[in-house]
Motif scaffolding. Structure first.
Motif, PDB file in Angstrom:
ATOM      1  N   UNK A  68       0.848  -1.201   0.000  1.00 13.38           N
ATOM      2  CA  UNK A  68       0.000   0.000   0.000  1.00 13.38           C
ATOM      3  C   UNK A  68       0.876   1.240   0.000  1.00 13.38           C
ATOM      4  N   UNK A  69       0.756   2.069  -1.020  1.00  9.63           N
ATOM      5  CA  UNK A  69       1.583   3.272  -1.071  1.00  9.63           C
ATOM      6  C   UNK A  69       1.157   4.254   0.019  1.00  9.63           C
ATOM      7  N   UNK A  70       2.114   4.847   0.697  1.00 12.61           N
ATOM      8  CA  UNK A  70       1.920   5.675   1.891  1.00 12.61           C
ATOM      9  C   UNK A  70       1.364   4.795   3.025  1.00 12.61           C
ATOM     10  N   UNK A  71       0.282   4.068   2.731  1.00  9.33           N
ATOM     11  CA  UNK A  71      -0.253   3.154   3.737  1.00  9.33           C
ATOM     12  C   UNK A  71      -1.334   3.773   4.618  1.00  9.33           C
ATOM     13  N   UNK A  72      -1.614   5.070   4.395  1.00 10.55           N
ATOM     14  CA  UNK A  72      -2.633   5.754   5.206  1.00 10.55           C
ATOM     15  C   UNK A  72      -4.039   5.281   4.860  1.00 10.55           C
ATOM     16  N   UNK A  73      -4.179   4.547   3.739  1.00  9.30           N
ATOM     17  CA  UNK A  73      -5.489   4.072   3.278  1.00  9.30           C
ATOM     18  C   UNK A  73      -5.666   2.573   3.548  1.00  9.30           C
ATOM     19  N   UNK A  74      -4.890   2.035   4.502  1.00 12.51           N
ATOM     20  CA  UNK A  74      -4.875   0.573   4.688  1.00 12.51           C
ATOM     21  C   UNK A  74      -5.853   0.085   5.766  1.00 12.51           C
ATOM     22  N   UNK A  75      -6.770   0.940   6.210  1.00  8.52           N
ATOM     23  CA  UNK A  75      -7.626   0.544   7.343  1.00  8.52           C
ATOM     24  C   UNK A  75      -8.573  -0.610   6.973  1.00  8.52           C
ATOM     25  N   UNK A  76      -9.195  -0.561   5.776  1.00  9.00           N
ATOM     26  CA  UNK A  76     -10.089  -1.664   5.397  1.00  9.00           C
ATOM     27  C   UNK A  76      -9.283  -2.958   5.276  1.00  9.00           C
ATOM     28  N   UNK A  77      -8.081  -2.820   4.760  1.00 15.03           N
ATOM     29  CA  UNK A  77      -7.173  -3.983   4.682  1.00 15.03           C
ATOM     30  C   UNK A  77      -6.925  -4.551   6.084  1.00 15.03           C
ATOM     31  N   UNK A  78      -6.756  -3.663   7.064  1.00 18.78           N
ATOM     32  CA  UNK A  78      -6.527  -4.145   8.439  1.00 18.78           C
ATOM     33  C   UNK A  78      -7.768  -4.860   8.964  1.00 18.78           C
ATOM     34  N   UNK A  79      -8.939  -4.316   8.606  1.00 18.35           N
ATOM     35  CA  UNK A  79     -10.186  -4.949   9.062  1.00 18.35           C
ATOM     36  C   UNK A  79     -10.332  -6.329   8.421  1.00 18.35           C
ATOM     37  N   UNK A  80     -10.155  -6.393   7.113  1.00 20.96           N
ATOM     38  CA  UNK A  80     -10.398  -7.662   6.404  1.00 20.96           C
ATOM     39  C   UNK A  80      -9.372  -8.728   6.773  1.00 20.96           C
ATOM     40  N   UNK A  81      -8.183  -8.293   7.187  1.00 19.63           N
ATOM     41  CA  UNK A  81      -7.179  -9.300   7.545  1.00 19.63           C
ATOM     42  C   UNK A  81      -7.323  -9.757   8.991  1.00 19.63           C
ATOM     43  N   UNK A  82      -8.348  -9.203   9.701  1.00 16.04           N
ATOM     44  CA  UNK A  82      -8.648  -9.735  11.041  1.00 16.04           C
ATOM     45  C   UNK A  82      -8.252  -8.845  12.198  1.00 16.04           C
ATOM     46  N   UNK A  83      -8.091  -7.536  11.956  1.00 13.97           N
ATOM     47  CA  UNK A  83      -7.625  -6.656  13.034  1.00 13.97           C
ATOM     48  C   UNK A  83      -8.678  -5.670  13.523  1.00 13.97           C
ATOM     49  N   UNK A  84      -9.956  -5.916  13.238  1.00 12.78           N
ATOM     50  CA  UNK A  84     -10.947  -4.872  13.574  1.00 12.78           C
ATOM     51  C   UNK A  84     -11.054  -4.648  15.094  1.00 12.78           C
ATOM     52  N   UNK A  85     -10.828  -5.708  15.869  1.00 10.30           N
ATOM     53  CA  UNK A  85     -10.946  -5.556  17.328  1.00 10.30           C
ATOM     54  C   UNK A  85      -9.877  -4.624  17.884  1.00 10.30           C
ATOM     55  N   UNK A  86      -8.815  -4.399  17.120  1.00  9.04           N
ATOM     56  CA  UNK A  86      -7.713  -3.565  17.624  1.00  9.04           C
ATOM     57  C   UNK A  86      -7.905  -2.092  17.283  1.00  9.04           C
ATOM     58  N   UNK A  87      -9.019  -1.755  16.627  1.00  7.86           N
ATOM     59  CA  UNK A  87      -9.181  -0.377  16.151  1.00  7.86           C
ATOM     60  C   UNK A  87      -9.383   0.657  17.252  1.00  7.86           C
ATOM     61  N   UNK A  88      -9.786   0.215  18.466  1.00  7.10           N
ATOM     62  CA  UNK A  88      -9.930   1.210  19.539  1.00  7.10           C
ATOM     63  C   UNK A  88      -8.568   1.797  19.918  1.00  7.10           C
ATOM     64  N   UNK A  89      -7.527   1.049  19.635  1.00  6.17           N
ATOM     65  CA  UNK A  89      -6.168   1.521  19.978  1.00  6.17           C
ATOM     66  C   UNK A  89      -5.378   1.935  18.738  1.00  6.17           C
ATOM     67  N   UNK A  90      -6.082   2.159  17.643  1.00 11.26           N
ATOM     68  CA  UNK A  90      -5.394   2.537  16.407  1.00 11.26           C
ATOM     69  C   UNK A  90      -4.543   3.791  16.627  1.00 11.26           C
TER      70      UNK A  90
END
Ligand SMILES: Cc1ncc(C[n+]2csc(CCOP(=O)(O)OP(=O)(O)O)c2C)c(N)n1
Ligand SMILES: CC(=O)[C@@H](O)[C@H](O)COP(=O)(O)O
Ligand SMILES: [Mg+2]
Length: 641
Positions: A68-90
């Motif tokens: 992901x270039x820059x990587x600032x747009x990778x949030x959906x990727x983080x969700x789909x790869x199984x990290x949604x529970x960690x979003x409170x501490x993003x």
């Protein structure tokens, strides 16, 4: 909720068409709820929900690699790869990063943060795959803004020679943080406003049915078609002519069309660029209307779009912004250059007031620096306003193009020091080290709001390369009573006593103020001096401090290596070997994301940690007598009263 079913990269593949539609809405709601509460990058993430879903449908992560270039747009990727529970501490200390991190998930193929690296990194991953005889796909996702950066062109040039599959997804939302600029952006606009979206099945198949290459996949047909016909078919001829198959433009909010295009792209044995059109801020009206404001946000009210943070005092950026405009009114040779950060650096005001003297060069720091060198050689007084960590890109240009010729370019180095939630890739903690290493470069760091104003004025009258370096956030408004005129290479005495000398620069002067107050409350004599110039540092000031202080404490918000403190230490060791020196600086490591005060504490540069260290190492009473004895022996004079 469909989102509850997503706990790993394969889960999305189990959903049907209706469920996929619901999922995209649920992801947008989730992003909006989380980012409005804790802050983060919003608009770019809202724009790539379907694009990311389609990547997960068409590829197999983590076997296939996505960069992901820059990587600032990778949030959906983080969700789909199984990290949604960690979003409170993003983006918070100890929590998940706002950028891809290999140490965080096997689905993060490559760490990013700075722009325009994804094609190079992706190509490297593909080359590693081929050399090692592995079998997987590599995909680089790059934005239209990131495609203004020089590295992207170097990589495209190289990728054109690829003889195995390599996929570039161009996420074109017609925006950088601000409006995108330049010739490539114009070219992409001409494609966007052309014939509409490529409907792979209908349109291309129809046209290609006239071409005598039956039986192949659509994409194979396109790639084998003669150039003349391609011109009619394919809008992205610039890429085609380079040897990169162009596929698009594709509607970036149509998961089905995207998935189909990605599956077609997988069939080629060379580099293919899939041009995807998305809307930045999609699904949240305030962000759709004002994507720049919602690029990166503090917590805000979803209903009104208003920030929840109370109005703050002026930031250093605000002070710089007003100061450069004031100075430019009086001197028409002053021009300003930014590498795609007119908002972040505060140059937007300058752009409005002096449109002909303002240059947004795109995400191209190297070019920004060298073009400023050209402007200086041509008789102008350029100010390059740039974040400290992004100036790392322009190091050779600072040395080779500005400093060897001693050209009067002023660098307004913003976000210097710890920046907080963006973390490792964005901390501005190396600029003292890399700038002071360059002959003929001078470096100045203001202690407060007024010193930034005076420092800018000085820098613009100086006539040789100089950097003025200041931190992210509120400008310090203390120490207002100290405003001696800026003199080249000279520091400033703030509180003169004896015994312990605090010699601080930039943001650490205010920390020094607190350290001094606490030491005094404990009965110690303590001097506080403001170094002002990191290079050249003020030798006379050090000489004068050496007369009646046995402990010298240097303080800076930069890594120790190559920074202010070690230069002072060398000088003291050479000339005053009996004086003890303590360097307060950042360690030789990368600093992760988190709240700045927490980071400062953890790294030992807040006032409490400094006091603790001084007491532990030097200021307990027994040691105090020893230190004085040592001092007396070395100097032969009794100093203690
Ligand atoms: C070297 C560098 N310079 C500047 C930035 C700041 N920056 C982050 S995102 C961005 C805009 C990127 O635009 P684009 O690639 O189109 O992505 P979008 O935000 O539109 O999704 C910029 C300038 C950066 N990350 N790296
Ligand atoms: C992703 C990126 O590089 C920028 O969006 C950066 O996060 C901006 O930082 P500031 O919030 O300090 O302007
Ligand atoms: Mg963009």
């Amino acid at each position: 909720m469909i989102l509850d079913k997503i706990n790993g990269p394969e889960d999305i593949k189990k959903l049907n068409k209706q469920e996929l539609d619901v999922l995209s809405q649920e992801i947008r709601d989730f992003l909006l709820e989380k980012i409005s509460t804790i802050g983060g990058h919003l608009a770019s993430n809202l724009g790539v929900v379907e694009l990311t879903m389609a990547i997960y449908l068409a590829f197999d992560l983590p076997k296939d690699k996505v960069v992901w270039d820059v990587g600032h747009q990778s949030y959906t990727h983080k969700i789909l790869s199984g990290r949604k529970a960690a979003f409170d501490e993003l983006r918070q200390f100890g929590g998940i990063s706002g950028f891809p991190k290999r140490k965080e998930s096997p689905c993060d193929a490559f760490d990013t943060g700075h722009s325009s690296t994804s094609i190079s990194a992706g190509l490297g991953l593909a080359q590693a795959r081929d050399v090692l005889g592995e079998d997987h796909y590599v995909v680089s996702v790059i934005g239209d803004g990131a495609l203004t950066g020089g590295m992207a062109y170097e990589a495209l040039n190289n990728a054109a020679r690829m003889e195995k599959n390599f996929i570039i997804i161009l996420n074109d939302n017609n925006m950088s943080i601000s409006e995108n600029v330049g010739g490539m952006s114009t070219y992409l606009s001409s494609i966007r406003t052309g014939e509409g979206y490529l409907d792979l099945k209908k349109h291309v198949t129809n046209v290609l049915s006239r071409v005598p290459v039956v039986g192949d996949s659509i994409i194979e047909k396109i790639s084998r078609t003669k150039n003349g016909i391609k011109q009619l078919l394919i809008p992205g001829m610039l890429f085609e002519n380079m040897g990169i198959t162009y596929l698009g433009p594709i509607d970036g909010h149509n998961t089905k069309a995207l998935t189909r295009a990605f599956r077609e792209a997988k069939k080629l044995n060379h580099t293919v660029l899939v041009h995807v059109i998305t809307q930045k801020g999609k699904g949240y009206s305030f962000a759709e209307k004002n994507p720049s404001r919602f690029h990166g946000v503090e917590p805000f009210d979803i209903l009104t779009g208003e920030s929840k943070k109370e109005k703050k005092n002026p930031s250093y950026t605000d002070v710089f912004s007003k100061t450069i405009c004031r100075l430019a009114e009086a001197d028409e040779k002053i021009v300003a250059v930014t590498a795609a950060m007119p908002d972040g650096t505060g140059l937007k005001r300058f752009a409005k007031q002096f449109p002909n003297r303002f240059f947004d060069v795109g995400i191209a720091e190297q070019h920004a620096v060298t073009s400023a060198a050209g402007m200086a050689a041509g008789g102008l007084k350029p100010v390059v306003a740039v974040y400290s960590s992004f100036l790392q890109r322009g190091f050779d240009q600072v040395l080779h193009d500005v400093c060897i010729q001693n050209l009067p370019v002023v660098f307004a180095v913003d976000r210097a020091g710890l920046v907080g939630s963006d973390g490792e890739t964005h901390q501005g903690i190396f600029d003292y080290s890399f700038l002071t290493a360059v002959p003929s470069m001078s470096v100045f760091a203001p202690k407060n709001l007024w010193e930034l104003m005076d420092g800018m004025e000085f820098a613009l009258s100086y006539g040789a390369p100089i950097a003025v370096r200041y931190p992210r956030g509120e400008a310090y408004q203390g120490l207002k009573e100290f405003r001696s005129p800026i003199e080249f290479g000279k520091g400033e005495m703030l509180y003169k006593e004896k015994d312990i000398a605090l010699l601080a620069v930039g943001s650490m002067v205010s920390t020094g103020e607190h350290v001094r107050e606490k030491l005094k409350a404990d009965g110690w004599n303590c001097t506080l001096a403001n170094g002002r110039f990191i290079k050249p540092f003020d030798k006379e000031l050090v000489d004068s401090l050496a007369k009646d202080h046995w402990l010298m404490v240097t303080m800076e918000e930069n890594v120790l290596q190559g920074g202010y403190g070690l230069n002072i230490t060398n000088y003291i060791h050479e000339n005053y070997p009996h004086i003890k020196v303590v360097n307060i600086a950042l360690p030789d490591s990368y600093v992760e994301h988190g709240n700045v005060s927490l980071l400062r504490k953890g790294l030992g540069i807040d006032s409490d940690s400094i006091i603790w260290r001084l007491k532990k190492e030097y200021l307990d009473l027994e040691r105090q007598d020893t230190e004085w004895k040592h001092y007396k022996d070395e100097t032969g004079k009794e100093k203690k009263e």
